[in-house]
Design an enzyme around this catalytic site. Structure first.
Site, PDB file in Angstrom:
ATOM      1  N   ASP A 233       0.956  -1.059  -0.114  1.00  0.00           N
ATOM      2  CA  ASP A 233       0.102  -0.010   0.067  1.00  0.00           C
ATOM      3  C   ASP A 233       0.871   1.359  -0.037  1.00  0.00           C
ATOM      4  OD1 ASP A 233      -0.358   1.737   2.600  1.00  0.00           O
ATOM      5  OD2 ASP A 233       0.579  -0.206   3.048  1.00  0.00           O
ATOM      6  N   CYS A 271      -2.310   2.969 -22.151  1.00  0.00           N
ATOM      7  CA  CYS A 271      -3.003   2.939 -20.920  1.00  0.00           C
ATOM      8  C   CYS A 271      -4.600   2.922 -21.141  1.00  0.00           C
ATOM      9  CB  CYS A 271      -2.367   4.162 -20.006  1.00  0.00           C
ATOM     10  SG  CYS A 271      -3.271   4.087 -18.401  1.00  0.00           S
ATOM     11  N   CYS A 273      -6.791   4.211 -18.962  1.00  0.00           N
ATOM     12  CA  CYS A 273      -7.401   4.906 -17.820  1.00  0.00           C
ATOM     13  C   CYS A 273      -8.148   6.357 -18.564  1.00  0.00           C
ATOM     14  CB  CYS A 273      -6.500   5.484 -16.768  1.00  0.00           C
ATOM     15  SG  CYS A 273      -5.348   6.695 -17.142  1.00  0.00           S
ATOM     16  N   CYS A 276      -5.590   9.247 -19.614  1.00  0.00           N
ATOM     17  CA  CYS A 276      -5.039   8.983 -21.236  1.00  0.00           C
ATOM     18  C   CYS A 276      -5.829   8.942 -22.277  1.00  0.00           C
ATOM     19  CB  CYS A 276      -4.250   7.549 -20.743  1.00  0.00           C
ATOM     20  SG  CYS A 276      -2.806   7.612 -20.080  1.00  0.00           S
ATOM     21  N   HIS A 301      -4.832   7.809 -13.166  1.00  0.00           N
ATOM     22  CA  HIS A 301      -3.742   7.304 -14.074  1.00  0.00           C
ATOM     23  C   HIS A 301      -2.750   6.513 -13.276  1.00  0.00           C
ATOM     24  CE1 HIS A 301      -0.801   6.586 -16.991  1.00  0.00           C
ATOM     25  NE2 HIS A 301       0.196   7.219 -16.058  1.00  0.00           N
TER      26      HIS A 301
END
Length: 339
Positions: A233, A271, A273, A276, A301
């Site tokens: 994390d 990518c 996302c 992008c 992103h």
């Protein structure tokens, strides 16, 4: 695991977090106990019901707050006592109360309460905190009442291999469902973190997950996977995203820089996302105009990029090609050989 300290990954909806490829998220016992209160969370259906997240959730125990609020705390064998950063109210956190709070939060994984010390520190101080962490881990295990909540122990011991090994072995003899390496990524050199991780992982059960807490940069994730870590994390992808920095296979991009002003390219053509779908020039404009969409898009992103790195690592391990995968990523990031 994207970090949702206050039961939210900053700036993103749960659906947006899920769309990044995340399988598991993290919440924080200390912060949620203060606001809105663990009983309130319980009445709202626990963290799953309150947030709408249907995957696993891990809650940190509050041990890191003992470390980060060091100037206003007092550690005894019984409890950690410190003041709320919100209103100065005195908080007394025992291992038992930490587990009670986490059971009310309804997380799938509860971390034991541990004693973290700032580094560098005298060996006697590190050893004292490590031994207390073992005793507190046992108290957490004894206090637990929910069979549907896994308990993870936390290995402490600073940068001392002997202390880390002792702690790992003693905790491994106890009935935990997983193990974490804690007390790192607090200012030490990456090479020191890698050294301690490499020494600690062989002492932990191979059939149970190993979690390196609070780490880190993309290179730190892959170097730690190479040393036996499974779970991570870090606030870095979202915190850096909010400040205009995007991670890519070619290194990081700073979107407040003028070089991006008229750049029609996306951050990464491969990518998928939301960020992008826009040009670098547009993203730079959002940050310069202080529009909230900029931090949101770069957070999305960066989380997507981190998940993509880990997906690639899993696939490379299955093919028996992880070393080549790590080397390829390091070349793109301009990283030197690992220590």
């Amino acid at each position: 695991m994207p970090v949702g300290t206050q039961a939210t990954v900053k700036g993103l909806t749960i659906d947006q977090v899920r769309a990044t490829g995340a399988h598991m998220i993290l919440g924080n016992t200390y912060h949620l106990a203060l606001r809105p209160g663990h009983e309130t969370v319980r009445k709202l259906g626990g963290l799953h019901g309150m947030t709408g997240w249907d995957g696993p959730i891990l809650t940190d125990s509050g041990g890191f707050q003992i470390f980060s609020l060091d100037a206003i705390n007092d550690i005894s064998e019984e409890a950690a006592t410190f003041r709320s950063h919100l209103d100065g109210a005195v908080i007394r956190l025992t291992p038992e109360h930490s587990i009670e709070i986490q059971e009310s939060l309804g997380s799938d994984v509860a971390m034991v309460l541990d004693h973290v010390v700032a580094l560098p520190a005298e060996r006697d101080l590190v050893q004292d905190a490590m031994e207390r962490s073992i005793r507190w881990a046992g108290r957490c295990l004894n206090a637990a009442t929910r069979e549907d909540q896994a308990k993870f122990a936390i290995v402490q011991g600073g940068l001392d291999v002997e202390l880390r090994t002792q702690c790992a072995r003693e905790l491994a003899s106890m009935d935990f469902q997983g193990y974490a390496v804690g007390g790192l990524s607090v200012g030490e050199a990456p090479s020191e973190m890698y050294r301690i991780t490499a020494a600690t992982c062989p002492e932990l059960p191979e059939d149970k997950p190993r979690y390196l807490m609070g780490v880190g940069r993309p290179i730190d994730l892959l170097e730690s996977v190479a040393r036996g870590i499974d779970l991570f994390d870090c606030v870095m992808p979202t915190r850096n995203g909010r400040n205009g920095l995007a991670f890519t296979d070619g290194g990081s991009l700073k979107f407040k820089n003028a070089i991006h002003r008229e750049d029609n390219r996306p951050i990464d053509e491969t990518c998928p996302c939301l960020a992008c779908k826009h040009s670098r020039g547009y993203l730079r404009h959002l940050f310069n105009a202080k529009e909230m969409l900029g931090p949101i898009l770069l957070s999305i992103h960066n989380l997507t990029y981190y998940q993509t790195i880990m997906q690639g690592a899993r696939a490379a391990i299955e093919r028996g090609e992880f070393d080549a995968y790590l080397a390829e990523k390091k070349r793109g990031w301009g990283e030197v050989a690992s220590a």
